[in-house]
Design an enzyme around this catalytic site. Sequence first.
Site, PDB file in Angstrom:
ATOM      1  N   ARG A  53     -21.904  90.226 -48.239  1.00  0.00           N
ATOM      2  CA  ARG A  53     -20.986  89.491 -47.371  1.00  0.00           C
ATOM      3  C   ARG A  53     -20.135  90.469 -46.581  1.00  0.00           C
ATOM      4  NH1 ARG A  53     -17.031  91.302 -49.239  1.00  0.00           N
ATOM      5  NH2 ARG A  53     -15.765  90.309 -47.636  1.00  0.00           N
ATOM      6  N   GLY A  54     -19.272  89.929 -45.698  1.00  0.00           N
ATOM      7  CA  GLY A  54     -18.479  90.788 -44.818  1.00  0.00           C
ATOM      8  C   GLY A  54     -19.233  90.946 -43.510  1.00  0.00           C
ATOM      9  N   ALA A  55     -18.524  90.730 -42.400  1.00  0.00           N
ATOM     10  CA  ALA A  55     -19.208  90.641 -41.106  1.00  0.00           C
ATOM     11  C   ALA A  55     -20.089  91.859 -40.790  1.00  0.00           C
ATOM     12  CB  ALA A  55     -18.166  90.397 -40.015  1.00  0.00           C
ATOM     13  N   ARG A  88     -26.123  82.974 -41.485  1.00  0.00           N
ATOM     14  CA  ARG A  88     -24.713  82.520 -41.492  1.00  0.00           C
ATOM     15  C   ARG A  88     -24.265  82.390 -40.036  1.00  0.00           C
ATOM     16  NH1 ARG A  88     -20.505  85.331 -45.480  1.00  0.00           N
ATOM     17  NH2 ARG A  88     -19.437  83.333 -45.277  1.00  0.00           N
ATOM     18  N   GLN A 188     -12.526  86.598 -52.756  1.00  0.00           N
ATOM     19  CA  GLN A 188     -12.904  87.958 -52.348  1.00  0.00           C
ATOM     20  C   GLN A 188     -11.738  88.928 -52.508  1.00  0.00           C
ATOM     21  OE1 GLN A 188     -13.560  85.146 -50.629  1.00  0.00           O
ATOM     22  NE2 GLN A 188     -15.429  85.296 -49.431  1.00  0.00           N
ATOM     23  N   ASP A 229     -14.199  88.102 -38.109  1.00  0.00           N
ATOM     24  CA  ASP A 229     -15.634  87.800 -38.100  1.00  0.00           C
ATOM     25  C   ASP A 229     -16.173  87.573 -36.695  1.00  0.00           C
ATOM     26  OD1 ASP A 229     -14.693  87.020 -40.982  1.00  0.00           O
ATOM     27  OD2 ASP A 229     -16.859  87.313 -41.044  1.00  0.00           O
ATOM     28  N   ASN A 239     -11.498  84.531 -38.860  1.00  0.00           N
ATOM     29  CA  ASN A 239     -11.549  85.354 -40.074  1.00  0.00           C
ATOM     30  C   ASN A 239     -11.468  84.401 -41.267  1.00  0.00           C
ATOM     31  OD1 ASN A 239     -11.700  87.974 -41.349  1.00  0.00           O
ATOM     32  ND2 ASN A 239      -9.595  87.650 -42.011  1.00  0.00           N
ATOM     33  N   LYS A 240     -11.498  84.947 -42.446  1.00  0.00           N
ATOM     34  CA  LYS A 240     -11.517  84.151 -43.664  1.00  0.00           C
ATOM     35  C   LYS A 240     -10.429  83.076 -43.663  1.00  0.00           C
ATOM     36  CE  LYS A 240     -13.879  84.310 -46.239  1.00  0.00           C
ATOM     37  NZ  LYS A 240     -15.024  83.390 -46.044  1.00  0.00           N
TER      38      LYS A 240
HETATM   39  O1  MRU Z   1     -17.286  84.921 -46.236  1.00  0.00           O
HETATM   40  P1  MRU Z   1     -17.130  86.413 -46.216  1.00  0.00           P
HETATM   41  O2  MRU Z   1     -16.722  86.985 -47.527  1.00  0.00           O
HETATM   42  O3  MRU Z   1     -18.337  87.099 -45.622  1.00  0.00           O
HETATM   43  O4  MRU Z   1     -15.919  86.646 -45.199  1.00  0.00           O
HETATM   44  C1  MRU Z   1     -15.529  87.957 -44.902  1.00  0.00           C
HETATM   45  C2  MRU Z   1     -14.317  88.019 -44.079  1.00  0.00           C
HETATM   46  O5  MRU Z   1     -13.777  87.019 -43.655  1.00  0.00           O
HETATM   47  C3  MRU Z   1     -13.830  89.375 -43.675  1.00  0.00           C
HETATM   48  O6  MRU Z   1     -12.441  89.368 -43.515  1.00  0.00           O
HETATM   49  C4  MRU Z   1     -14.525  89.713 -42.362  1.00  0.00           C
HETATM   50  O7  MRU Z   1     -15.902  89.795 -42.525  1.00  0.00           O
HETATM   51  C5  MRU Z   1     -14.030  90.871 -41.633  1.00  0.00           C
HETATM   52  S1  MRU Z   1     -13.780  92.365 -42.533  1.00  0.00           S
HETATM   53  C6  MRU Z   1     -15.241  93.115 -42.677  1.00  0.00           C
END
Ligand code: MRU
Length: 337
Positions: A53-55, A88, A188, A229, A239-240
């Site tokens: 995970r993570g963009a 995703r 997370q 993201d 973002n999250k």
């Molecule tokens: O659903 P996730 O865990 O993939 O979400 C991740 C985030 O929202 C991060 O803050 C985002 O990817 C940017 S930081 C690399």
Amino acid sequence: MRFADLKLSSLGLRVANARLEILDQRLLPDQEAWVEVRDHRHMVEIIKTLAVRGAPLIGVAAAMELAHAASRGESDLRAVAAELRASRPTAVNLMWAIDRMLREAADLTEASLTRVAKAIFDEDVAMCLAMGNNGAPLIQDGDGVLTICNTGGLATVGIGTAFAVLQRAFEQGRRFHVYACETRPLLQGGRLTTWELAKVGIPHTLITDSMAATLMRAGRIQCAFTGADRVSRRGDYANKIGTYNMAVLAKYHGVRFYGVAPWSTVDASCPSGEHIEIEERHADEVRGVAGSFGQVRWAPRDVAVFNPSFDVTPAELVTGLVLDRGVYKPEEFQRLF
Ligand code: MRU
């Protein structure tokens, strides 16, 4: 270059001896289990279930799997690319990476796809370092620093986005305290960011997302750094889920609020935040929680649930966007297009 020649490693992804492996992030912090990716359908499942995970990391992982698929002699690489690209919807790095692979390795040979996938990996490492160096001066000695979700080496293949800012400021000798929001529903922040902060040695405290206002009111938070993201041309960014809440609180309490992202997260085709597709995830993530500690449900089995995985923070609430190419106020960022 053949896929078998690649030797790459990061906190959450590694490639060696023709094997592509990921660290299963669902099991952290208690178990560090590496999983070998079998094929592109396996990678799609890995991305959908947030094992990876993570963009930036999902972009790199999908690009690597496309090169991996070519090395296995997959016949329809365009179909493979399309499935990976759709795994995703919100983080634009995924679409950016796959589109770049198809554009810059248009002959779809193993050699070309491997070369571009490696370039995407190497550039992410460099962009993380640049974001960290650009943002580090924004943290002062004695600051309380708020963050959400996980934005470090587990979310990228370098030292992270927002996390890179914290890490570089710490490495430069600044002493500050990080408050990590646990980040419901998938935790997370509680599971991954605390694990990474401890690895680097940055002093930190875990809070539930709802405790940020109390800390701000008490004057214990001076600045907030989040990842992104997808950043629109207006500077609004997804973002999250919970990031928008933090930004509203920060505005009210006079706390500086920064979004940190590499250029691969900037979607030049997206005019503003309302055009960003927000992923909605399974209701069970909110009815309970699952991890290496087991699976629990505490809400009624059939309760109706709203579970958007991301929210959008409007540019008005953002003090600055920390990019690999510099730090921009939202109005300066808008002029880049
Ligand atoms: O659903 P996730 O865990 O993939 O979400 C991740 C985030 O929202 C991060 O803050 C985002 O990817 C940017 S930081 C690399």
